[in-house]
Design an enzyme around this catalytic site. Structure first.
Site, PDB file in Angstrom:
ATOM      1  N   GLU A  85       2.237   9.681  -6.050  1.00 14.14           N
ATOM      2  CA  GLU A  85       3.353  10.443  -5.505  1.00 14.14           C
ATOM      3  C   GLU A  85       4.667  10.005  -6.145  1.00 14.14           C
ATOM      4  O   GLU A  85       4.862   8.843  -6.437  1.00 14.14           O
ATOM      5  CB  GLU A  85       3.462  10.194  -4.006  1.00 14.14           C
ATOM      6  N   CYS A 112      -2.801   0.553  -3.367  1.00 14.43           N
ATOM      7  CA  CYS A 112      -2.088  -0.714  -3.233  1.00 14.43           C
ATOM      8  C   CYS A 112      -3.025  -1.727  -2.615  1.00 14.43           C
ATOM      9  O   CYS A 112      -3.852  -1.395  -1.770  1.00 14.43           O
ATOM     10  CB  CYS A 112      -0.847  -0.539  -2.351  1.00 14.43           C
ATOM     11  N   CYS A 116      -0.233  -3.917   3.862  1.00 16.35           N
ATOM     12  CA  CYS A 116       0.713  -3.957   4.975  1.00 16.35           C
ATOM     13  C   CYS A 116       0.179  -3.025   6.064  1.00 16.35           C
ATOM     14  O   CYS A 116      -0.220  -1.895   5.789  1.00 16.35           O
ATOM     15  CB  CYS A 116       2.106  -3.504   4.516  1.00 16.35           C
ATOM     16  N   CYS A 119       1.502   0.721   6.560  1.00 18.81           N
ATOM     17  CA  CYS A 119       1.756   1.551   5.370  1.00 18.81           C
ATOM     18  C   CYS A 119       0.551   2.415   5.017  1.00 18.81           C
ATOM     19  O   CYS A 119      -0.591   1.964   5.080  1.00 18.81           O
ATOM     20  CB  CYS A 119       2.115   0.646   4.195  1.00 18.81           C
ATOM     21  N   HIS A 216      10.948  -6.875   6.974  1.00 22.17           N
ATOM     22  CA  HIS A 216      10.228  -6.303   8.129  1.00 22.17           C
ATOM     23  C   HIS A 216       9.868  -7.291   9.223  1.00 22.17           C
ATOM     24  O   HIS A 216       9.140  -6.951  10.167  1.00 22.17           O
ATOM     25  CB  HIS A 216       8.948  -5.573   7.676  1.00 22.17           C
ATOM     26  N   CYS A 333       5.853   7.250   1.776  1.00 24.11           N
ATOM     27  CA  CYS A 333       4.884   6.207   1.498  1.00 24.11           C
ATOM     28  C   CYS A 333       3.423   6.611   1.519  1.00 24.11           C
ATOM     29  O   CYS A 333       2.652   6.202   2.370  1.00 24.11           O
ATOM     30  CB  CYS A 333       5.095   5.054   2.474  1.00 24.11           C
TER      31      CYS A 333
HETATM   32  N1  SAH Z   1       5.355  -2.534  -2.584  1.00 27.26           N
HETATM   33  C1  SAH Z   1       6.791  -2.445  -2.582  1.00 27.26           C
HETATM   34  C2  SAH Z   1       7.339  -1.053  -2.855  1.00 27.26           C
HETATM   35  C3  SAH Z   1       6.678   0.128  -2.196  1.00 27.26           C
HETATM   36  S1  SAH Z   1       6.924   0.392  -0.467  1.00 27.26           S
HETATM   37  C4  SAH Z   1       7.341  -2.993  -1.273  1.00 27.26           C
HETATM   38  O1  SAH Z   1       6.559  -3.370  -0.420  1.00 27.26           O
HETATM   39  O2  SAH Z   1       8.555  -3.092  -1.142  1.00 27.26           O
HETATM   40  C5  SAH Z   1       8.599   0.850  -0.271  1.00 27.26           C
HETATM   41  C6  SAH Z   1       9.118   0.551   1.138  1.00 27.26           C
HETATM   42  O3  SAH Z   1       8.584   1.461   2.125  1.00 27.26           O
HETATM   43  C7  SAH Z   1       8.721  -0.831   1.618  1.00 27.26           C
HETATM   44  O4  SAH Z   1       9.836  -1.443   2.224  1.00 27.26           O
HETATM   45  C8  SAH Z   1       7.653  -0.519   2.629  1.00 27.26           C
HETATM   46  O5  SAH Z   1       7.456  -1.572   3.527  1.00 27.26           O
HETATM   47  C9  SAH Z   1       8.178   0.731   3.253  1.00 27.26           C
HETATM   48  N2  SAH Z   1       7.214   1.510   4.056  1.00 27.26           N
HETATM   49  C10 SAH Z   1       5.881   1.573   3.926  1.00 27.26           C
HETATM   50  N3  SAH Z   1       5.344   2.404   4.848  1.00 27.26           N
HETATM   51  C11 SAH Z   1       6.382   2.877   5.583  1.00 27.26           C
HETATM   52  C12 SAH Z   1       6.474   3.778   6.679  1.00 27.26           C
HETATM   53  N4  SAH Z   1       5.405   4.364   7.193  1.00 27.26           N
HETATM   54  N5  SAH Z   1       7.706   4.023   7.191  1.00 27.26           N
HETATM   55  C13 SAH Z   1       8.798   3.446   6.655  1.00 27.26           C
HETATM   56  N6  SAH Z   1       8.780   2.607   5.603  1.00 27.26           N
HETATM   57  C14 SAH Z   1       7.585   2.302   5.083  1.00 27.26           C
END
Ligand code: SAH
Length: 342
Positions: A85, A112, A116, A119, A216, A333
């Site tokens: 994406e 990935c 997390c 995510c 976070h 995401c």
């Molecule tokens: N792997 C890297 C970059 C990709 S994620 C990182 O972890 O920073 C980009 C951002 O989106 C990260 O801060 C991640 O924690 C956040 N993110 C992931 N899922 C999300 C969701 N459902 N709602 C809001 N932010 C989210």
């Protein structure tokens, strides 16, 4: 070999004389030609040779979704069938005043591996690293499809950039180069899950790329519950790396903090977060959680988010509460890919 993954120096070694290599780069980045055949000032035999030896496009557009707030989301297919994406977040005059940024959010991996808990990107596991050409081509394709010059890059799409460090940096150097798109390094932000070795390495790069750290959680207990990476790199080590980055670069970094109801939105987390941000001169970007289908997490209500922000501001920390964009097109995401695959 894909042209979009090569530095000019490398292309010059493969294509002589030099002015021919430069003509090709002009076709690729200035005129955004879609085939070698379209490069009409090159001799036909050279065009044929190029088509045989090089690839030009690394991505195929599968789907585009337009949000009511003008955010555009793209689903691209790679040559091996993987889906990634990319998001275009256009400036929103009136919303952010005189902002004229055209921001592209790029992915760095298919899937990935960091898992997390909140995510969507990791739900189907990790497939592979993207090549530099596949990263560059995301920006290229969005600019071509939207007929709008891209001037801001956030490496915040699917995947962990520091787990694919070489290719990500190569892609950013290409996007930055005057012979390609010439996007300023200061207009590029790399977001990491908190890979300490990557943060230290980025601090030593000559390029002035910005850093965002996905925090976070302001204690190991809270962060460890939702981010498995915290076991490998706990907050103490993460903060030391952030401090190092801030010192070496003399620049501000950003802490990203998604607000998840009853998980990390407690006031005492806000106080702790303020202390951490002060220590490394970070600003804080608060993001109300985007619910993911199939996951139990929710976003706190607006008032609770505001209170959290207020605590940070009272402590003298610059804290923004992100205005949601693109929620109606699953721009958060990995969710569009998930919907498509299912
Ligand atoms: N792997 C890297 C970059 C990709 S994620 C990182 O972890 O920073 C980009 C951002 O989106 C990260 O801060 C991640 O924690 C956040 N993110 C992931 N899922 C999300 C969701 N459902 N709602 C809001 N932010 C989210």
């Amino acid at each position: 070999m894909n042209i979009k993954g090569l530095y000019r120096d490398e292309l010059i070694k493969l294509i002589t004389p030099v002015y021919r290599a430069d003509q090709i780069l002009q076709w690729v980045y200035e005129k955004q030609a879609e085939s070698f055949d379209a490069m009409t000032n090159l001799p036909a035999p050279l065009r044929a040779k190029l088509a045989e030896e090089f690839a030009l496009n690394a991505l195929k557009e599968v789907k585009t979704r337009h949000a009511t707030d003008t955010t555009e989301k793209f689903l691209f297919k790679l040559h091996d069938g993987s889906l990634i994406e990319t998001v275009l977040i256009p400036a929103t005059p009136g919303l952010t005043s005189t902002d004229d940024r055209q921001t592209v959010c790029v992915s760095t991996q298919a899937g990935c591996a960091f898992g997390c808990k909140f995510c969507a990107s990791g739900l189907d596991g990790f497939k592979r690293n993207l090549s530099a050409a596949e990263i560059v081509d995301q920006v290229w394709q969005v600019q071509k499809l939207m007929k709008q010059k891209v001037n801001n890059i956030v490496v915040m799409g699917m995947g962990e950039p520091f787990a694919n460090y070489e290719n990500v940096l190569r892609a950013l150097r290409i996007l930055n180069a005057p012979w390609a798109f010439g996007i300023g390094a200061r207009k590029m932000t790399v977001s990491t899950v908190g890979i300490v070795t990557g943060i230290r390495r980025l601090a030593e790069e000559p390029m002035q790329i910005r850093l965002a750290v996905s925090l976070h959680g302001a204690t190991d207990e809270v962060r460890g519950k939702i981010m498995p990476i915290n076991r490998k790199f706990p907050l103490k080590e993460l903060m030391a790396a952030c401090e190092y980055y801030a010192q070496v670069k003399g620049k501000m970094l950003t802490f990203e903090y998604i607000l998840i109801e009853n998980v990390n939105d407690m006031i005492e987390q806000a106080h702790k977060l303020a202390g951490m941000a002060r220590r490394v001169h970070a600003k804080v970007n608060l993001i109300p959680y985007n619910p993911v289908e199939g996951l139990p997490w929710q976003r706190p209500d607006r008032d609770r988010c505001k209170v959290f922000q207020h605590v940070l501001r009272q402590a003298g920390i610059s804290a923004t509460l992100r205005i949601e964009k693109g929620t109606d097109i699953a721009a958060a995401c990995g969710q569009l890919r998930l919907q498509h695959e299912r």
